[in-house]
Design an enzyme around this catalytic site. Sequence first.
Site, short mmCIF file in Angstrom:
data_model
loop_
_atom_site.label_atom_id
_atom_site.label_comp_id
_atom_site.label_asym_id
_atom_site.label_seq_id
_atom_site.Cartn_x
_atom_site.Cartn_y
_atom_site.Cartn_z
N CYS A 219 0.84 -1.20 0.00
CA CYS A 219 0.00 0.00 0.00
C CYS A 219 0.88 1.25 0.00
CB CYS A 219 -0.97 -0.04 1.19
SG CYS A 219 -2.36 1.09 1.03
N HIS B 112 -3.46 -5.68 1.01
CA HIS B 112 -2.75 -5.95 2.26
C HIS B 112 -2.70 -7.45 2.55
CE1 HIS B 112 -2.35 -1.84 4.02
NE2 HIS B 112 -3.34 -1.58 3.19
N GLU C 218 -0.96 -8.92 4.79
CA GLU C 218 -0.87 -9.15 6.24
C GLU C 218 -2.25 -9.15 6.91
OE1 GLU C 218 -0.93 -4.63 6.01
OE2 GLU C 218 -0.39 -6.33 4.75
#
EC number: 6.3.5.3
Length: 241
Positions: free
Chosen positions: A93, A210, A212
């Site tokens: 990002c 994302h 994660e």
Amino acid sequence: MRAVSSSPKVGIIVFPGSNCDRDVAHITQDILNWPTRFIWHQEKDVADCDLVVIPGGFSYGDYLRCGAIARFSAIMPAVKDHAEAGKWLLGICNGFQVLTEAGLLPGALVRNRDLHFICDRVHLRVETNQTPWSRNFHTEQVINLPIAHGEGCYYADADTLKSLEDHQQILFRYCQPQGQWDATSNPNGSLHNIAGICNRRGNVLGLMPHPERAADPQMNQAHLPESHSLDGLTLFRSLLN
């Protein structure tokens, strides 16, 4: 590219305004048990790291442009040396924005097509599994990851786009659940539906979604089918192959 042991050492860059650094550390340190340390942006050494992550957030408050000030931070020469040595570098990002501003990846990230901040989950098509980041996927596999950005529209000139296509540097595209990609499956107006690209060597990856946030079994399985709940974790684990 440099080979590593089964437990790569991870460094997560922390800029003023970073807010996804702890999320990444939770995955690398707590879920994967990889040695992980935070690297304040004024440090100048990442030599002990196999993987350097530039996380999401709003580095320096996104003043001027997203990532435009972070590129001048004291840590960035060491990050460039890390990439040039063939070690892994991941920009997520805001991190993707920093990588383009620093010239480590081509193109730029600009305001979303509709000028709105988008927080959602999107389908992505894996364009190739011939990179360290995608080896655990299948080519043209559809995965699902969260996005949260206001400036995620990927832009590059025609020659750059052709080069990305010709050298298989586009790793992820926004797509329909069945895998086709078109304007209706493009959340932010990115050219060629680009969600993530790598450099020519394949050791540097930038992506707007994302991973994660789709990597903790306890968080994701309650909200997604099991087939999609750990797509982000699969990306990280691909580095071990």
